[in-house]
Design a protein around this motif. Structure first.
Motif, short mmCIF file in Angstrom:
data_model
loop_
_atom_site.label_atom_id
_atom_site.label_comp_id
_atom_site.label_asym_id
_atom_site.label_seq_id
_atom_site.Cartn_x
_atom_site.Cartn_y
_atom_site.Cartn_z
N ALA A 295 0.83 -1.21 0.00
CA ALA A 295 0.00 0.00 0.00
C ALA A 295 0.86 1.26 0.00
CB ALA A 295 -0.93 -0.01 1.22
N ARG A 296 1.98 1.25 0.74
CA ARG A 296 2.86 2.41 0.77
C ARG A 296 3.52 2.64 -0.58
NH1 ARG A 296 6.43 1.60 6.13
NH2 ARG A 296 7.22 3.67 5.55
N LEU A 297 3.82 1.56 -1.29
CA LEU A 297 4.35 1.71 -2.65
C LEU A 297 3.33 2.37 -3.55
CD1 LEU A 297 6.55 1.18 -4.76
CD2 LEU A 297 5.60 -1.11 -5.07
N GLY A 298 2.07 1.96 -3.42
CA GLY A 298 1.01 2.58 -4.22
C GLY A 298 0.84 4.05 -3.88
N GLU A 299 0.92 4.39 -2.57
CA GLU A 299 0.80 5.79 -2.17
C GLU A 299 1.98 6.61 -2.68
OE1 GLU A 299 0.57 5.60 2.01
OE2 GLU A 299 -1.48 4.76 2.06
N PHE A 300 3.16 6.00 -2.67
CA PHE A 300 4.36 6.70 -3.15
C PHE A 300 4.20 7.11 -4.61
CE2 PHE A 300 8.37 6.14 -5.50
CZ PHE A 300 9.09 7.19 -4.98
N ILE A 301 3.82 6.17 -5.44
CA ILE A 301 3.68 6.49 -6.86
C ILE A 301 2.48 7.38 -7.11
CG2 ILE A 301 2.22 4.56 -7.61
CD1 ILE A 301 5.40 5.90 -9.36
N GLU A 302 1.46 7.30 -6.23
CA GLU A 302 0.28 8.14 -6.41
C GLU A 302 0.62 9.61 -6.17
OE1 GLU A 302 -3.50 9.38 -7.24
OE2 GLU A 302 -2.55 7.43 -7.61
N ARG A 303 1.53 9.88 -5.23
CA ARG A 303 1.92 11.27 -4.97
C ARG A 303 2.59 11.88 -6.19
NH1 ARG A 303 2.93 9.29 0.37
NH2 ARG A 303 5.11 8.82 -0.11
N PHE A 304 3.45 11.13 -6.86
CA PHE A 304 4.05 11.63 -8.09
C PHE A 304 3.01 11.77 -9.19
CE2 PHE A 304 8.11 10.17 -6.23
CZ PHE A 304 8.87 11.29 -6.47
N THR A 305 2.08 10.84 -9.25
CA THR A 305 1.05 10.89 -10.29
C THR A 305 0.17 12.12 -10.13
OG1 THR A 305 1.05 8.48 -10.36
CG2 THR A 305 -0.80 9.59 -11.39
N ARG A 306 -0.09 12.54 -8.88
CA ARG A 306 -0.92 13.72 -8.65
C ARG A 306 -0.25 14.97 -9.20
NH1 ARG A 306 -2.30 11.45 -3.50
NH2 ARG A 306 -0.67 12.68 -2.48
N ILE A 307 1.09 15.02 -9.14
CA ILE A 307 1.81 16.18 -9.71
C ILE A 307 1.65 16.20 -11.22
CG2 ILE A 307 4.06 17.28 -9.98
CD1 ILE A 307 4.85 16.12 -7.30
N VAL A 308 1.81 15.05 -11.83
CA VAL A 308 1.70 14.96 -13.30
C VAL A 308 0.29 15.29 -13.75
CG1 VAL A 308 1.83 13.38 -15.25
CG2 VAL A 308 3.57 13.28 -13.47
N LYS A 309 -0.70 14.83 -12.98
CA LYS A 309 -2.10 15.04 -13.36
C LYS A 309 -2.70 16.29 -12.71
CE LYS A 309 -3.02 10.09 -13.99
NZ LYS A 309 -3.84 8.93 -13.56
N MET A 310 -1.85 17.17 -12.22
CA MET A 310 -2.35 18.39 -11.58
C MET A 310 -3.20 19.19 -12.55
SD MET A 310 -0.21 21.59 -9.98
CE MET A 310 0.83 20.52 -9.00
#
Length: 469
Positions: A295-310
């Motif tokens: 789950a932490r791996l998923g959250e880690f990549i999700e934080r970067f994805t939020r920047i890209v999809k801002m």
């Protein structure tokens, strides 16, 4: 003596020579007066005619030299538009036509060079590159407007670049200011640049430039020129496009793997009841640990994805003071418990600005949180019992400047070019997301920013805000 004076003197000397010569002949002819009076009269007539003809021929012979003198004067005065009047003889007319043709050619070349020089001047002023031209001694002979704006040099023509580095000349602006530090850093990099080479370098604010030293020949001797292009925005766009592609690929692969792994782990938990109590407990603990890590791996990549999809900022009038006050109230108690003084240094009233309050609030939260953590780490390393995080909102020019300063002082060993680099962090467990998110928010709002060490040693994040519409 001028050429005209020399020609006049030559004419007088030649006329005097003819007069003296014919006077001697006249004196000899007087001896014939008693013996042959008629022959004497004929000889005197011939001598007089010879004198008149000699003076006339000498003037005609010297007249082309007069045209040459007038042509030389026009060349010295650079009066190529003037023309010589043709003389009475065919030779003088041909000579005047030749000189006029030369003057016409020079006039046309001068007009062409003037037009080219005017075009080059307008091109230098309009180009976004900073251009510095040096003379034969390596001193500045020309700077365009972009170079003057970038370097802010005082009375630059006639001085070498090292004059500012050795203190012989000064930069415009306050001593010790960020603008002066940037100018000196750029001048040092440009002065050390070898001829014919191009290099990338940064200023103290982390902005990146490409400098190039070239040469051209003037009257057979080499002269150098310098070109400086700011690549900050270009490189940031290239970096952004690169990590967006990288994050999208990683996000797709990681999310698929995390989802499949989570489903398999949930299925494995059904087999725990088939094991002994002790083994089942260990089995469940191990599976749950893997699930948490998954789950932490998923959250880690999700934080970067939020920047890209801002999403693009939704600009609405909002009070920056109110946003900052909410952040101060949120962090007031955590700071107090750690011995960190948090508050306003100065807060001037400014009108509501068009901004996306949610995105900007998240960006300011990241900045204040980073400042708190830097102060806490500094206090722990130095053994100090207190520190501070101060906000300042001041009117500046037609707009305002928001500054967030802290006593952490953790930027001294960080290369300026890496402060906002993707995936770079000074924290032991940092992921390089916070400042990357801040940069994206401020860039999409069009707010200039700077993270640097202040003159008093504090770390300061400045954000320049436009004037309210």
């Amino acid at each position: 003596m001028s050429l005209r004076g020399n020609l006049a003197s030559l004419g007088r000397r030649f006329s005097l020579y003819l007069i003296v010569l014919h006077a001697l002949l006249f004196g000899l002819a007087v001896l014939l007066l008693r013996e042959r009076p008629l022959f004497f009269l004929g000889a005197e007539a011939l001598i007089l005619a010879s004198l008149v003809l000699g003076i006339g021929l000498s003037r005609r012979a010297l007249e082309p030299l007069g045209y040459t003198a007038r042509f030389r004067d026009l060349l010295q005065e650079q009066n190529y538009a003037a023309r010589l009047l043709p003389g009475s003889g065919s030779e003088l007319q041909e000579l005047a036509a030749l000189f006029n043709s030369l003057l016409s050619s020079l006039h046309q070349e001068r007009l062409k060079l003037g037009e080219q020089q005017g075009f080059l001047d307008r091109l230098l002023e309009a180009t976004p590159s900073a251009v510095i031209v040096l003379d034969f001694d390596g001193k500045i002979s020309l700077m365009n407007a972009c170079a003057q704006s970038l370097l802010a040099l005082d009375a630059a023509p006639g001085k070498p670049l090292r004059a500012w580095l050795t203190g012989e000349a000064r930069c415009l602006g306050e001593a010790g200011s960020a603008a002066q530090a940037r100018s000196l850093a750029l001048l040092a990099a440009l002065d050390a640049l070898p001829a014919g080479e191009s290099r990338l370098f940064s200023d103290p604010d982390g902005r990146r430039y490409r400098g190039q030293r070239g040469q051209f020949f003037d009257r057979g001797f080499a002269r150098h020129f310098l070109l400086i292009d700011e690549l900050t925005e270009e490189l940031e766009n290239s970096e952004r496009a690169t990590y967006e592609k990288l994050v999208r690929v990683l996000g797709h692969e990681v999310n698929n793997t995390v989802a499949a792994t989570g489903s398999v782990l949930d299925s494995l938990l059904y087999y725990r009841s088939q094991l002994t109590e002790r083994d089942g407990e260990d089995f469940g603990t191990a599976i749950n640990a893997v699930k948490r890590r998954n789950a932490r791996l998923g959250e880690f990549i999700e934080r970067f994805t939020r920047i890209v999809k801002m999403p693009a900022p939704e600009l609405r009038p909002a009070s920056l003071q109110a946003i900052a006050e909410d952040i101060l109230w949120l962090y007031r108690e955590p700071c107090r418990s750690r011995g960190i003084a948090l508050g306003w240094e100065v807060c001037e009233e400014i009108a509501a600005l068009p901004l996306d309050s949610q995105l900007l609030e998240q960006a300011l939260l990241n900045i204040v949180k980073n400042a708190m953590e830097a102060v806490e780490e500094s206090m722990r390393d130095s053994g100090q019992a207190s520190g501070y995080v101060r906000l300042a909102l001041r009117r500046e020019g037609g707009g305002a400047r928001l500054s967030i300063a802290d006593s952490g002082g953790r930027l001294g060993l960080v290369p300026p070019g890496q402060l906002f680099a993707p995936f770079f962090s000074t924290k032991k467990e940092g992921q390089g997301i916070g400042l990357l998110f801040v940069r994206e928010v401020l860039t999409r709002h069009g707010f200039p920013y700077r993270l640097a060490v202040a003159p008093d040693g504090a770390t300061r994040f400045d954000i320049w805000l436009p004037a309210a519409a």
